[in-house]
Scaffold this motif. Structure first.
Motif, PDB file in Angstrom:
ATOM      1  N   ILE A 155      90.782  27.545  -5.093  1.00  0.00           N
ATOM      2  CA  ILE A 155      89.365  27.708  -4.753  1.00  0.00           C
ATOM      3  C   ILE A 155      88.827  26.444  -4.093  1.00  0.00           C
ATOM      4  O   ILE A 155      88.069  26.507  -3.125  1.00  0.00           O
ATOM      5  CB  ILE A 155      88.552  28.074  -6.015  1.00  0.00           C
ATOM      6  CG1 ILE A 155      88.915  29.504  -6.463  1.00  0.00           C
ATOM      7  CG2 ILE A 155      87.056  27.963  -5.749  1.00  0.00           C
ATOM      8  CD1 ILE A 155      88.258  29.936  -7.743  1.00  0.00           C
TER       9      ILE A 155
ATOM     10  N   ASN B  34      82.542  34.792  -0.778  1.00  0.00           N
ATOM     11  CA  ASN B  34      82.142  34.717  -2.186  1.00  0.00           C
ATOM     12  C   ASN B  34      82.744  35.862  -2.999  1.00  0.00           C
ATOM     13  O   ASN B  34      83.106  35.685  -4.168  1.00  0.00           O
ATOM     14  CB  ASN B  34      80.615  34.733  -2.305  1.00  0.00           C
ATOM     15  CG  ASN B  34      79.995  33.428  -1.842  1.00  0.00           C
ATOM     16  OD1 ASN B  34      80.619  32.376  -1.925  1.00  0.00           O
ATOM     17  ND2 ASN B  34      78.781  33.488  -1.333  1.00  0.00           N
ATOM     18  N   ALA B  35      82.859  37.043  -2.369  1.00  0.00           N
ATOM     19  CA  ALA B  35      83.480  38.184  -3.054  1.00  0.00           C
ATOM     20  C   ALA B  35      84.965  37.911  -3.312  1.00  0.00           C
ATOM     21  O   ALA B  35      85.484  38.206  -4.397  1.00  0.00           O
ATOM     22  CB  ALA B  35      83.304  39.449  -2.220  1.00  0.00           C
TER      23      ALA B  35
ATOM     24  N   LYS C  71      86.394  34.913  -3.492  1.00  0.00           N
ATOM     25  CA  LYS C  71      86.480  33.821  -4.466  1.00  0.00           C
ATOM     26  C   LYS C  71      86.243  34.329  -5.886  1.00  0.00           C
ATOM     27  O   LYS C  71      86.912  33.899  -6.832  1.00  0.00           O
ATOM     28  CB  LYS C  71      85.474  32.728  -4.100  1.00  0.00           C
ATOM     29  CG  LYS C  71      85.654  31.460  -4.903  1.00  0.00           C
ATOM     30  CD  LYS C  71      84.924  30.284  -4.289  1.00  0.00           C
ATOM     31  CE  LYS C  71      83.439  30.356  -4.470  1.00  0.00           C
ATOM     32  NZ  LYS C  71      82.763  29.098  -4.091  1.00  0.00           N
ATOM     33  N   LEU C  72      85.297  35.266  -6.025  1.00  0.00           N
ATOM     34  CA  LEU C  72      85.021  35.847  -7.335  1.00  0.00           C
ATOM     35  C   LEU C  72      86.233  36.613  -7.854  1.00  0.00           C
ATOM     36  O   LEU C  72      86.579  36.529  -9.041  1.00  0.00           O
ATOM     37  CB  LEU C  72      83.803  36.770  -7.248  1.00  0.00           C
ATOM     38  CG  LEU C  72      83.330  37.400  -8.567  1.00  0.00           C
ATOM     39  CD1 LEU C  72      82.874  36.317  -9.538  1.00  0.00           C
ATOM     40  CD2 LEU C  72      82.205  38.389  -8.300  1.00  0.00           C
ATOM     41  N   ALA C  73      86.899  37.349  -6.949  1.00  0.00           N
ATOM     42  CA  ALA C  73      88.093  38.112  -7.347  1.00  0.00           C
ATOM     43  C   ALA C  73      89.215  37.172  -7.777  1.00  0.00           C
ATOM     44  O   ALA C  73      89.886  37.407  -8.793  1.00  0.00           O
ATOM     45  CB  ALA C  73      88.548  38.999  -6.194  1.00  0.00           C
TER      46      ALA C  73
ATOM     47  N   GLY D 164      88.899  34.038  -8.837  1.00  0.00           N
ATOM     48  CA  GLY D 164      88.486  33.371 -10.065  1.00  0.00           C
ATOM     49  C   GLY D 164      88.593  34.282 -11.280  1.00  0.00           C
ATOM     50  O   GLY D 164      89.058  33.869 -12.344  1.00  0.00           O
ATOM     51  N   GLY D 165      88.176  35.554 -11.118  1.00  0.00           N
ATOM     52  CA  GLY D 165      88.251  36.507 -12.224  1.00  0.00           C
ATOM     53  C   GLY D 165      89.682  36.787 -12.654  1.00  0.00           C
ATOM     54  O   GLY D 165      89.995  36.815 -13.854  1.00  0.00           O
TER      55      GLY D 165
END
Length: 405
Positions: free
Chosen positions: A44, A274-275, A277-279, A281-282
């Motif tokens: 990230i 951002n979508a 990165k969220l995936a 990170g999750g």
């Protein structure tokens, strides 16, 4: 207090190193968990750097008027049948807009460029106007950019990217030298400053920029055109609404008709990024939590086994004066040490991974704060997984413990 800690540490280390294989296997869950969280953070961090650098190429204060949106769920056939963006829109937009300070077209195709026996295939050929330098982050490192006169007359001049200059003009200046673009000969008038890769996907230095008049005359009168409009950065939303109104008038759209064009901006990439990165990170967080829980349970089980195996040892220590706190500290330190070993191994593997990412994928480095958090997680798992076995060991009755075989 310090002497007690030192004694417990020596005993704990002795117990760990006496069962090296068991300790190594026990730490695998911790290794995977720490490796996951550090690699996720490193990825990230690297993506953030690459994204910020790539977005600076687009410019926060530039709106891109195009036939289609960069990211859209609209029907492909409907988008394909939209009328093309026209060059004559530029003058009308400049006349009617109070926010647009500069506007330039972008037309692009892929073609071969050569000089003598040296050749580059699939180079990006861009047709534009002199205002392109204001609507992009293109900086000239050598020579100059195209002029209004060269654009109007369709002159065969070209500004080349850094990769082309290094490949075709080794050890000499490209300015005023000649290259062939397709079947046509062009004079090099400038070199673009090195820009790197866009989102780590394709090089921005492998392009040649020619006047729009030359592009239309020699290469294509058809194909897509995008208009890049530089606007007042403090009024981007108002500028976008204004440009939408202007484009609807130029297109002759009635109030009930949908837009048959798109006004794109950097924010579209930010939303998609951002979508993603969220995936990432999750997913990384899920793997990390799962691995640490499994690793913690494994360490807890091994510690219970260790307490069972060393029951007589515990009885002897208590018989010669060891307190409950001393026994508790001994086994808790042992659990923490095993977890810290796993954390260090995971951190080392992640550091090697970050070096490989930095070398082969995109600029990346493991932040210091991420390493500190990783070791902190290892410490926390060690405390949580070791506390129950440690309390069990501390509460053993010394007489019963001495009788244990």
């Amino acid at each position: 207090m310090l002497g007690l800690f030192k004694e417990n540490l020596i005993i704990a280390l002795g117990a760990v190193f006496a069962n090296k294989t068991r300790a190594l296997l026990t730490t695998l869950g911790i290794v995977i968990g720490i490796l996951s969280v550090t690699m996720m953070g490193t990825l990230i961090s690297g993506l953030d750097r690459s994204f910020e650098k790539s977005m600076s190429f687009l410019g926060r204060d530039v709106l891109f008027i195009s036939k289609h949106a960069w990211f859209s769920n609209d029907n492909w056939w409907d988008i394909r049948n939209r009328p093309d963006i026209k060059l004559e829109y530029m003058d009308k937009i400049k006349q009617q807009s109070k926010f647009v300070t500069a506007i330039s077209p972008t037309m692009q195709r892929h073609i071969d460029v050569s000089r003598g026996e040296e050749s580059i295939s699939g180079m990006a050929l861009v047709g534009t106007t002199p205002e392109y330098v204001q609507t992009s982050t293109t900086n000239i490192s050598e020579g100059r950019f195209i002029t209004e006169g060269e654009d109007r007359s369709g002159s065969r001049v070209v500004v080349i990217g850094n990769d082309i200059a290094e490949s075709l003009f080794k050890n000499i200046s490209p300015v005023n030298e000649y290259v062939k673009i397709g079947p046509y000969k062009f004079r090099v008038i400038g070199v673009v400053e090195k820009q790197g890769k866009f989102m780590g996907l394709f090089s921005l230095d492998n392009q040649a920029i020619i006047p729009s008049g030359t592009y239309f005359r020699l290469f294509s009168r058809r194909g897509w055109i995008q208009l890049n409009a530089k606007v007042d950065e403090e009024h981007i939303s108002e500028a976008k609404e204004e440009l939408t109104g202007i484009m609807r008038r130029l297109r002759g759209l009635r109030p009930e008709e949908k837009d048959d064009f798109a006004i794109n901006q950097q924010a579209a990439f930010e939303d998609q990024y951002n979508a993603i990165k969220l995936a990432i990170g999750g997913t990384g967080l899920f793997i990390t939590v799962l691995s640490l829980v499994v690793g913690g349970i494994g360490i807890m089980n091994i510690m219970f086994v260790s307490v069972k195996e060393r029951t007589r040892e515990i009885g002897v220590r208590k018989a010669i004066g060891a307190t409950r706190n001393m026994i508790l500290g001994q086994f808790l330190i042992e659990a923490i040490f095993i977890c810290l070993l796993g954390g260090l191994a995971g951190l080392s593997l992640a550091w090697i991974g970050s070096l490989l990412i930095n070398k082969f994928v995109f600029p990346s480095a493991m932040p210091i704060w991420l390493a500190v958090i990783s070791m902190g997680l290892s410490l926390l798992v060690g405390v949580i997984s070791g506390i129950a076995p440690s309390f069990k060991a501390a509460r053993l009755d010394p007489i019963e413990a001495l009788r244990y075989e």
